[in-house]
Design a protein around this motif. Structure first.
Motif, short mmCIF file in Angstrom:
data_model
loop_
_atom_site.label_atom_id
_atom_site.label_comp_id
_atom_site.label_asym_id
_atom_site.label_seq_id
_atom_site.Cartn_x
_atom_site.Cartn_y
_atom_site.Cartn_z
N ILE A 28 0.87 -1.17 0.00
CA ILE A 28 0.00 0.00 0.00
C ILE A 28 0.91 1.23 0.00
CG2 ILE A 28 -1.90 1.21 1.16
CD1 ILE A 28 -2.44 -1.77 0.14
N VAL A 29 0.93 1.96 -1.12
CA VAL A 29 1.85 3.09 -1.26
C VAL A 29 1.26 4.39 -0.72
CG1 VAL A 29 3.13 2.10 -3.19
CG2 VAL A 29 1.15 3.56 -3.65
N GLY A 30 -0.05 4.38 -0.44
CA GLY A 30 -0.67 5.58 0.11
C GLY A 30 -2.14 5.37 0.36
N GLU A 31 -2.68 6.25 1.21
CA GLU A 31 -4.11 6.27 1.48
C GLU A 31 -4.56 7.72 1.40
OE1 GLU A 31 -5.41 4.37 5.09
OE2 GLU A 31 -4.06 2.66 4.79
N ALA A 32 -5.69 7.94 0.73
CA ALA A 32 -6.21 9.30 0.59
C ALA A 32 -7.67 9.33 1.04
CB ALA A 32 -6.10 9.75 -0.87
N GLU A 33 -8.06 10.44 1.67
CA GLU A 33 -9.43 10.58 2.17
C GLU A 33 -10.33 11.35 1.22
OE1 GLU A 33 -6.92 13.92 3.73
OE2 GLU A 33 -6.69 11.75 3.64
N ASN A 34 -9.75 11.85 0.12
CA ASN A 34 -10.58 12.51 -0.91
C ASN A 34 -9.82 12.52 -2.24
OD1 ASN A 34 -9.03 15.07 -1.26
ND2 ASN A 34 -9.63 15.42 0.86
N GLY A 35 -10.54 12.89 -3.29
CA GLY A 35 -9.96 12.85 -4.63
C GLY A 35 -8.77 13.77 -4.82
N GLU A 36 -8.80 14.92 -4.17
CA GLU A 36 -7.71 15.87 -4.31
C GLU A 36 -6.40 15.29 -3.78
OE1 GLU A 36 -8.49 20.31 -3.85
OE2 GLU A 36 -7.39 19.84 -2.01
N VAL A 37 -6.47 14.68 -2.60
CA VAL A 37 -5.28 14.04 -2.03
C VAL A 37 -4.87 12.86 -2.90
CG1 VAL A 37 -4.39 12.80 0.00
CG2 VAL A 37 -5.87 14.78 0.32
N ALA A 38 -5.85 12.14 -3.45
CA ALA A 38 -5.56 10.99 -4.32
C ALA A 38 -4.75 11.39 -5.55
CB ALA A 38 -6.87 10.33 -4.75
N VAL A 39 -5.14 12.49 -6.19
CA VAL A 39 -4.44 12.95 -7.39
C VAL A 39 -2.98 13.29 -7.04
CG1 VAL A 39 -4.34 14.76 -9.17
CG2 VAL A 39 -6.54 13.73 -8.54
N SER A 40 -2.80 13.99 -5.94
CA SER A 40 -1.46 14.37 -5.49
C SER A 40 -0.62 13.13 -5.18
CB SER A 40 -1.58 15.27 -4.25
OG SER A 40 -0.33 15.48 -3.67
N LEU A 41 -1.21 12.18 -4.45
CA LEU A 41 -0.48 10.95 -4.11
C LEU A 41 -0.19 10.11 -5.36
CD1 LEU A 41 -2.10 9.68 -0.78
CD2 LEU A 41 0.29 10.32 -1.15
N TYR A 42 -1.10 10.13 -6.31
CA TYR A 42 -0.87 9.38 -7.55
C TYR A 42 0.38 9.89 -8.25
CZ TYR A 42 -1.46 6.77 -11.80
OH TYR A 42 -1.23 5.90 -12.83
N GLU A 43 0.49 11.22 -8.34
CA GLU A 43 1.67 11.81 -9.00
C GLU A 43 2.97 11.44 -8.28
OE1 GLU A 43 0.71 15.80 -11.24
OE2 GLU A 43 -0.03 15.92 -9.17
N LYS A 44 2.91 11.41 -6.93
CA LYS A 44 4.11 11.12 -6.14
C LYS A 44 4.48 9.64 -6.16
CE LYS A 44 3.58 14.83 -2.76
NZ LYS A 44 2.34 15.13 -2.07
N THR A 45 3.48 8.76 -6.06
CA THR A 45 3.78 7.34 -5.85
C THR A 45 3.71 6.48 -7.10
OG1 THR A 45 1.47 6.81 -5.31
CG2 THR A 45 2.91 7.45 -3.47
N LYS A 46 3.02 6.94 -8.15
CA LYS A 46 2.86 6.17 -9.40
C LYS A 46 2.49 4.70 -9.10
CE LYS A 46 4.23 9.42 -12.36
NZ LYS A 46 3.53 10.61 -11.97
N PRO A 47 1.34 4.47 -8.46
CA PRO A 47 0.96 3.10 -8.10
C PRO A 47 0.58 2.27 -9.33
CG PRO A 47 -0.86 4.58 -7.69
CD PRO A 47 0.31 5.44 -8.09
N ASP A 48 0.58 0.95 -9.15
CA ASP A 48 0.13 0.04 -10.22
C ASP A 48 -1.39 0.07 -10.33
OD1 ASP A 48 2.78 -0.96 -10.68
OD2 ASP A 48 2.56 -2.19 -8.88
N LEU A 49 -2.05 0.36 -9.20
CA LEU A 49 -3.50 0.31 -9.14
C LEU A 49 -4.03 1.31 -8.12
CD1 LEU A 49 -6.12 -1.35 -9.95
CD2 LEU A 49 -5.67 -2.71 -7.92
N VAL A 50 -5.17 1.90 -8.44
CA VAL A 50 -5.87 2.79 -7.50
C VAL A 50 -7.23 2.17 -7.22
CG1 VAL A 50 -6.83 5.09 -7.09
CG2 VAL A 50 -4.78 4.84 -8.51
N ILE A 51 -7.56 2.05 -5.94
CA ILE A 51 -8.92 1.65 -5.56
C ILE A 51 -9.59 2.91 -5.05
CG2 ILE A 51 -10.36 0.22 -4.06
CD1 ILE A 51 -8.17 -1.89 -4.14
N MET A 52 -10.62 3.36 -5.78
CA MET A 52 -11.19 4.70 -5.61
C MET A 52 -12.66 4.66 -5.20
SD MET A 52 -10.60 8.08 -6.39
CE MET A 52 -9.32 8.11 -7.63
N ASP A 53 -12.96 5.29 -4.07
CA ASP A 53 -14.35 5.50 -3.68
C ASP A 53 -14.92 6.56 -4.61
OD1 ASP A 53 -16.74 5.46 -2.24
OD2 ASP A 53 -15.98 6.75 -0.64
#
Length: 123
Positions: A28-53
């Motif tokens: 688990i490369v990161g956890e985000a509580e909203n879409g804004e944090v998710a976008v920022s974490l995506y750019e930083k961590t470049k995960p293989d997969l995002v599970i998105m509420d």
């Protein structure tokens, strides 16, 4: 081992997914509580997969999917939503989400979906 970003406004849901995925040897490369944090974490961590509420404050999952897809057209995203939100799930898939998981989570279904989506990448 795959690298996964978990996005959900409910801490309990993030914790549940974290436990299910960690037990199956996913990082688990990161956890985000909203879409804004998710976008920022995506750019930083470049995960293989995002599970998105989908339903979250600040920026919802639909808007976050749009932004992540602008950053990386090949982003692998699985949406999670409560029953009864089929229209929103369809919208998310039309925007490029690969699959969906229904809440409350069934551990077997979560792992099956994650494996299926990740197998698209390697095949």
């Amino acid at each position: 081992m795959s690298r996964i970003l978990i996005v959900d406004d409910a801490k309990f849901m993030r914790t549940t997914l974290h436990a299910i995925l960690s037990k199956d040897n996913h990082e688990i490369v990161g956890e985000a509580e909203n879409g804004e944090v998710a976008v920022s974490l995506y750019e930083k961590t470049k995960p293989d997969l995002v599970i998105m509420d989908i339903t979250m404050p600040v920026m919802n999952g639909i808007d976050a999917i749009k932004k992540i897809k602008e950053i990386d057209v090949n982003a692998q995203i699985v949406v999670c939503s409560a029953m009864g939100h089929q229209k929103v799930v369809v919208d998310a898939i039309e925007l490029g989400a690969k699959d969906f998981i229904v809440k409350p989570f069934d551990e077997h279904r979560v792992l099956e979906t994650v494996e299926r989506v990740l197998s698209y990448i390697t095949s």
